[in-house]
Motif scaffolding. Structure first.
Motif, short mmCIF file in Angstrom:
data_model
loop_
_atom_site.label_atom_id
_atom_site.label_comp_id
_atom_site.label_asym_id
_atom_site.label_seq_id
_atom_site.Cartn_x
_atom_site.Cartn_y
_atom_site.Cartn_z
N ARG A 67 35.93 38.05 45.81
CA ARG A 67 35.19 37.04 46.58
C ARG A 67 34.49 37.65 47.78
O ARG A 67 33.48 37.15 48.25
N HIS A 68 35.07 38.73 48.29
CA HIS A 68 34.48 39.40 49.45
C HIS A 68 33.57 40.56 49.03
O HIS A 68 33.25 41.43 49.84
N ASP A 69 33.17 40.57 47.72
CA ASP A 69 32.23 41.57 47.20
C ASP A 69 32.74 43.00 47.36
O ASP A 69 31.96 43.94 47.56
N PHE A 70 34.07 43.17 47.26
CA PHE A 70 34.66 44.50 47.37
C PHE A 70 34.34 45.33 46.15
O PHE A 70 34.25 46.55 46.21
N PHE A 71 34.19 44.68 45.00
CA PHE A 71 33.78 45.37 43.78
C PHE A 71 32.96 44.42 42.93
O PHE A 71 32.89 43.23 43.20
N THR A 72 32.29 44.96 41.91
CA THR A 72 31.38 44.17 41.09
C THR A 72 32.05 43.68 39.82
O THR A 72 33.11 44.17 39.42
N ALA A 106 39.76 52.85 39.69
CA ALA A 106 38.39 53.29 39.98
C ALA A 106 37.64 52.27 40.83
O ALA A 106 36.70 52.62 41.54
N ILE A 107 38.06 51.01 40.76
CA ILE A 107 37.33 49.98 41.52
C ILE A 107 37.53 50.12 43.02
O ILE A 107 36.75 49.57 43.79
N ILE A 108 38.59 50.85 43.45
CA ILE A 108 38.76 51.04 44.89
C ILE A 108 38.38 52.46 45.32
O ILE A 108 38.35 52.74 46.52
N ALA A 109 38.11 53.33 44.37
CA ALA A 109 37.72 54.70 44.72
C ALA A 109 36.50 54.68 45.62
O ALA A 109 35.51 53.98 45.37
N GLY A 110 36.56 55.45 46.70
CA GLY A 110 35.45 55.51 47.63
C GLY A 110 35.54 54.52 48.77
O GLY A 110 34.86 54.67 49.79
#
Length: 294
Positions: A67-72, A106-110
Motif C-alpha cells: 500500500r505504501h508502494d514499497f514494491f510493485t 528480492a522485493i526488499i533488496a536495495g
C-alpha cells in the motif's frame, strides 16, 4: 551487517537452521521494559502468528508495504510464482526450497533497514495492533509482572518481531534475519527462516547468553512445527493449537489455551502464517493487490 554468506557454498538444511537460530539470537536486542528482572533465570517465549496475533504478521506487513508502494505488483507476482512452483510441483529438495524463499526476499533488496522500520510503525498501528489476542497479551504481562523476561520467537523478519515486542512492552524478539550491508538489504537470508528446529537453536543460544534456566522457562505456540522450542522448556503451553499440537499437548499434560471463537478460528485459518503457508499468503496478497491497484 547481519552476518555474511558465501554465495558459492550451499549449507544443508540443518546447518541453515543452526545459522538462522544463531543469527536471530545475535540480532536480538533487549528492550527497556524489564531492564532489571527480579527473576533473571526465568523467561517466557511466545510464537507470534496465531499465538500472539490473529493471522500472519508477515501478511499484514507485506500488505502494508504494498500500500505504501514499497514494491510493485510485478515484484510480488515474480516472488509468488517462484514460491508456488515448488509447492505445486511437489519439489521438496531443501536447496530448491531455499532458492524459492530467497527469491521472495528480492522485493526488499536495495531497500534500507531504516525504510522498513519507519513504515513498520505505521503498519503496526493500521493493521496489527487490533489483532493482538487479549488472552495471550495477558499471559505475557503475567510473566512480566512476575519479574520474568518475555521474548517473541517467530519466522517473521526480526524487524517486524522487534517492532511488535517493543509496542507490547516485551523484553525483546527473535526473528528471521535478512542480510544487509551498510543498512541496505542484499536480498539474502542469514541461514534460513527462523522456523521449527531453528527456533529451538535460537532459544537455547539466547538462554546461554542471558543465563536462563530453560527448565524454569515457559513457551507458547499454536503450531506443531514449534515442538522443538516447546520441548526445550519446563512449562510448554499450546495457544489456539492446531489439531496435531492439541493432541500432543493433551497426551503430555501440557497447558492448552484457546482464545478463538468459531468465527475467529475460521478467519485465522485462512490467514495462517507459517513457512508452509507462504505461497497461499502470497497468493492472497496478489489478489488484494490487484483490487487495490485496479
Amino acid at each position: 551487517m547481519h552476518g555474511t554468506s558465501d554465495r558459492h557454498r550451499r549449507p544443508n538444511l540443518q546447518q541453515r537452521s543452526r545459522l538462522a537460530g544463531e543469527a536471530a539470537a545475535a540480532a536480538a536486542e533487549v528492550e527497556s521494559a524489564l531492564t532489571t528482572p527480579s527473576d533473571p533465570g526465568s523467561a517466557a517465549f511466545f510464537d507470534v502468528d496465531n499465538t500472539v496475533m490473529q493471522g500472519a504478521s508477515i501478511f499484514y506487513f507485506a500488505r502494508g508495504l504494498y500500500r505504501h508502494d514499497f514494491f510493485t505488483t510485478r515484484d510480488l507476482l515474480d516472488a509468488v510464482w517462484k514460491q508456488a512452483y515448488f509447492r505445486i510441483a511437489g519439489v521438496e529438495d531443501p536447496e530448491h526450497v531455499a532458492e524459492a524463499r530467497n527469491s521472495a526476499l528480492a522485493i526488499i533488496a536495495g531497500h534500507t533497514v531504516a525504510e522498513l522500520e519507519e513504515l513498520g510503525e505505521e503498519i503496526f498501528d493500521e493493521a496489527m495492533a487490533h489483532r493482538i489476542w487479549p488472552g495471550t497479551r495477558a499471559l505475557a504481562q503475567m510473566h512480566l509482572d512476575q519479574g520474568q523476561r518475555v521474548w517473541l520467537v517467530t519466522a517473521a523478519p526480526i524487524e517486524i518481531a522487534s517492532l511488535i515486542a517493543r509496542r507490547l512492552g516485551l523484553t525483546g524478539a527473535l526473528g528471521t534475519v535478512a542480510e544487509h550491508v551498510d543498512g541496505v538489504y542484499t536480498g539474502q537470508l542469514v541461514g534460513d527462516l527462523l522456523h521449527g528446529p531453528a527456533k529451538a537453536v535460537a532459544v537455547r543460544a539466547l538462554a546461554e547468553r542471558e543465563g536462563l534456566d530453560l527448565a524454569r522457562c515457559s513457551a507458547y505456540s499454536d503450531s506443531v512445527n514449534d515442538l522443538p522450542m516447546l520441548s526445550l522448556v519446563g512449562d510448554p503451553c499450546a495457544i489456539n493449537p492446531d489439531p496435531k499440537l492439541r493432541a500432543h499437548a493433551r497426551a503430555n499434560g501440557w497447558r492448552i489455551r484457546d482464545y478463538r471463537t468459531g468465527r475467529k478460528a475460521a478467519r485465522v485459518g485462512l490467514l495462517a502464517g507459517s513457512a508452509a503457508a507462504g505461497a497461499a499468503i502470497a497468493t492472497s496478497l496478489v489478489r488484494r493487490a490487484s483490487r487495490l491497484k485496479h
